[in-house]
Motif scaffolding. Sequence first.
Motif, PDB file in Angstrom:
ATOM      1  N   SER A 168      -4.279   0.894 -10.281  1.00  0.00           N
ATOM      2  CA  SER A 168      -5.157   2.017  -9.970  1.00  0.00           C
ATOM      3  C   SER A 168      -6.543   1.590 -10.425  1.00  0.00           C
ATOM      4  O   SER A 168      -6.845   1.595 -11.631  1.00  0.00           O
ATOM      5  CB  SER A 168      -4.708   3.283 -10.708  1.00  0.00           C
ATOM      6  OG  SER A 168      -5.634   4.324 -10.509  1.00  0.00           O
ATOM      7  N   GLY A 169      -7.369   1.183  -9.463  1.00  0.00           N
ATOM      8  CA  GLY A 169      -8.626   0.546  -9.849  1.00  0.00           C
ATOM      9  C   GLY A 169      -8.317  -0.783 -10.506  1.00  0.00           C
ATOM     10  O   GLY A 169      -7.550  -1.585  -9.976  1.00  0.00           O
ATOM     11  N   ALA A 220       0.568   6.762  -5.586  1.00  0.00           N
ATOM     12  CA  ALA A 220      -0.026   7.598  -4.545  1.00  0.00           C
ATOM     13  C   ALA A 220      -0.543   6.701  -3.438  1.00  0.00           C
ATOM     14  O   ALA A 220      -1.419   5.861  -3.677  1.00  0.00           O
ATOM     15  CB  ALA A 220      -1.160   8.445  -5.122  1.00  0.00           C
ATOM     16  N   ASP A 221       0.018   6.861  -2.237  1.00  0.00           N
ATOM     17  CA  ASP A 221      -0.441   6.058  -1.108  1.00  0.00           C
ATOM     18  C   ASP A 221      -1.934   6.256  -0.913  1.00  0.00           C
ATOM     19  O   ASP A 221      -2.447   7.380  -0.935  1.00  0.00           O
ATOM     20  CB  ASP A 221       0.300   6.458   0.167  1.00  0.00           C
ATOM     21  CG  ASP A 221       1.784   6.091   0.114  1.00  0.00           C
ATOM     22  OD1 ASP A 221       2.194   5.507  -0.910  1.00  0.00           O
ATOM     23  OD2 ASP A 221       2.506   6.391   1.083  1.00  0.00           O
ATOM     24  N   GLY A 222      -2.636   5.154  -0.725  1.00  0.00           N
ATOM     25  CA  GLY A 222      -4.073   5.221  -0.532  1.00  0.00           C
ATOM     26  C   GLY A 222      -4.860   5.096  -1.818  1.00  0.00           C
ATOM     27  O   GLY A 222      -6.033   4.741  -1.799  1.00  0.00           O
ATOM     28  N   THR A 223      -4.237   5.415  -2.957  1.00  0.00           N
ATOM     29  CA  THR A 223      -4.914   5.322  -4.262  1.00  0.00           C
ATOM     30  C   THR A 223      -4.412   4.123  -5.054  1.00  0.00           C
ATOM     31  O   THR A 223      -5.198   3.413  -5.680  1.00  0.00           O
ATOM     32  CB  THR A 223      -4.693   6.601  -5.086  1.00  0.00           C
ATOM     33  OG1 THR A 223      -5.200   7.716  -4.350  1.00  0.00           O
ATOM     34  CG2 THR A 223      -5.401   6.515  -6.431  1.00  0.00           C
ATOM     35  N   HIS A 224      -3.104   3.917  -5.016  1.00  0.00           N
ATOM     36  CA  HIS A 224      -2.495   2.828  -5.771  1.00  0.00           C
ATOM     37  C   HIS A 224      -2.168   1.655  -4.859  1.00  0.00           C
ATOM     38  O   HIS A 224      -1.960   1.827  -3.650  1.00  0.00           O
ATOM     39  CB  HIS A 224      -1.229   3.300  -6.472  1.00  0.00           C
ATOM     40  CG  HIS A 224      -1.462   4.325  -7.529  1.00  0.00           C
ATOM     41  ND1 HIS A 224      -1.501   5.679  -7.270  1.00  0.00           N
ATOM     42  CD2 HIS A 224      -1.693   4.198  -8.860  1.00  0.00           C
ATOM     43  CE1 HIS A 224      -1.726   6.349  -8.389  1.00  0.00           C
ATOM     44  NE2 HIS A 224      -1.855   5.461  -9.371  1.00  0.00           N
ATOM     45  N   LYS A 225      -2.087   0.473  -5.451  1.00  0.00           N
ATOM     46  CA  LYS A 225      -1.641  -0.737  -4.766  1.00  0.00           C
ATOM     47  C   LYS A 225      -0.564  -1.398  -5.616  1.00  0.00           C
ATOM     48  O   LYS A 225      -0.633  -1.380  -6.860  1.00  0.00           O
ATOM     49  CB  LYS A 225      -2.800  -1.725  -4.577  1.00  0.00           C
ATOM     50  CG  LYS A 225      -3.987  -1.183  -3.780  1.00  0.00           C
ATOM     51  CD  LYS A 225      -3.682  -1.078  -2.312  1.00  0.00           C
ATOM     52  CE  LYS A 225      -4.940  -0.671  -1.541  1.00  0.00           C
ATOM     53  NZ  LYS A 225      -4.672  -0.511  -0.091  1.00  0.00           N
ATOM     54  N   ALA A 271       0.810  -1.223   0.000  1.00  0.00           N
ATOM     55  CA  ALA A 271       0.000   0.000   0.000  1.00  0.00           C
ATOM     56  C   ALA A 271       0.836   1.262   0.000  1.00  0.00           C
ATOM     57  O   ALA A 271       0.307   2.367  -0.210  1.00  0.00           O
ATOM     58  CB  ALA A 271      -0.927   0.008   1.221  1.00  0.00           C
ATOM     59  N   SER A 272       2.146   1.147   0.216  1.00  0.00           N
ATOM     60  CA  SER A 272       2.991   2.347   0.287  1.00  0.00           C
ATOM     61  C   SER A 272       3.974   2.394  -0.870  1.00  0.00           C
ATOM     62  O   SER A 272       4.456   1.363  -1.342  1.00  0.00           O
ATOM     63  CB  SER A 272       3.764   2.384   1.609  1.00  0.00           C
ATOM     64  OG  SER A 272       4.802   1.417   1.603  1.00  0.00           O
ATOM     65  N   THR A 283       4.792   6.674 -10.818  1.00  0.00           N
ATOM     66  CA  THR A 283       3.497   7.091 -10.275  1.00  0.00           C
ATOM     67  C   THR A 283       3.051   6.121  -9.199  1.00  0.00           C
ATOM     68  O   THR A 283       2.856   4.925  -9.467  1.00  0.00           O
ATOM     69  CB  THR A 283       2.430   7.145 -11.378  1.00  0.00           C
ATOM     70  OG1 THR A 283       2.852   8.028 -12.408  1.00  0.00           O
ATOM     71  CG2 THR A 283       1.100   7.622 -10.816  1.00  0.00           C
TER      72      THR A 283
END
Length: 428
Positions: A218-219, A235-240, A200-201, A233
């Motif tokens: 992302s999704g 973004a913590d919380g948006t990407h995995k 997640a980070s 690219t």
Amino acid sequence: MRNRKLFSTVMATTLAVTTMAMPVMAADGEVDVNLTTKKAVMRVQVPTSMAVEIDQYAIDEAGCQIACVDEFDMKNLSEMAVKVVVDSTVTLKSGVTLASGKEAASGSASGDVAWLAVAAQTSGDVYDDKNTTDVETCGTLSELNANVTTFSQSSATEGKAEQTFYLAKGNGTPSYKMVTSGDAAKVKFARFYELTGEMASGDAVREKVKESDVYVASGDVITKYEKGATITTFADGTHKGYVISGDATDATGNGKYMYGEMANADGKGEAAFRYVGNLSEVNGEQWSKEKIQGIHIAYDITGVTADTYTEAEKQCTYGLYKEKPADIAPSLASAASVQVASGTPVTIKLDLGAGSKKANQAISMIWKETNINIGTDPNVSYDVENAVITINDTAINNLLADESNFPVTLEITFDDSENTKVEVTLTK
């Protein structure tokens, strides 16, 4: 000889001095080579269903009594070329017989005879095999067309037909998508990999990519970063972030999966087929789903190397693979000796051969005893498309009017590279 010996001695001395003057250096070292297996993108888009109708009155297409609502189309979106073997199995009511040809079915005196076949497209939306002067449609295709494979009866209630296709690899770079097992079941056909080790980070992802490929989601859209790449690219919380473990899977578990696909390969990466057929006409209005109960399609898709595809593609028409025929010289397809009768035409059938020795047509027919080219006689006709020479009844009667004409030796010459000659003898 003395000069040669002296030169050789001087060279040897020089080499010895040079060798002794070089410093002696040595070094020890070890390298472990890291071997990995490339996870190839394999994706062939195929339909999940297909509809076929028994159209006894040829309403949808003149001449075709088996109507396909749509084609079975294939598009290769893989990183490699693929071979697709398609097996079709038709289920029949007991007592229904499959004919070997179109006319054999429609002209059959038996009520339950059908000709069924698989017809492959020869270009986008076109089924003309371009081997004859006629432009074929699905309604005019027959077992004689190169792109048609006739069902053969395999049991009392089944018939089978097989066609093989080679599709070129996709274009561009792969795009990746995440799916669950439920979504994966709707994707035909793809190679799936399970996504594991969710991160997640951004720090964890950037650390992981130092040792292996990483997939950032992302999704349901996934970006692949190869080992050692820079993560541009995240973004913590948006990407995995994920890695994939093991080999391709059937994607039936509770986890998350991904597959990749390329852009389509512009024609050579696609193909299609449909079913055609004719029914015996003495059956009245009796043809229904009870007699031709269904068709099952099974396909086997395998990746092939670039070299394998390059060779196979030479024998492909819009993906359909036909093995190169043997090199066979032109010959007679009917008897070499014919006994003539008054008022009866004589038909001479020709075999134009195959492969590199194949002829396009016969170019002359000489009456050897008189050295006359009777191929130009108005009483002799030549059907170029079907390779048949007909000597009409008038010509035969003229020959019979003089017994000294016999025997008549006809020398036929073809336009192949060897100008092959065959002989037919007419006797009384």
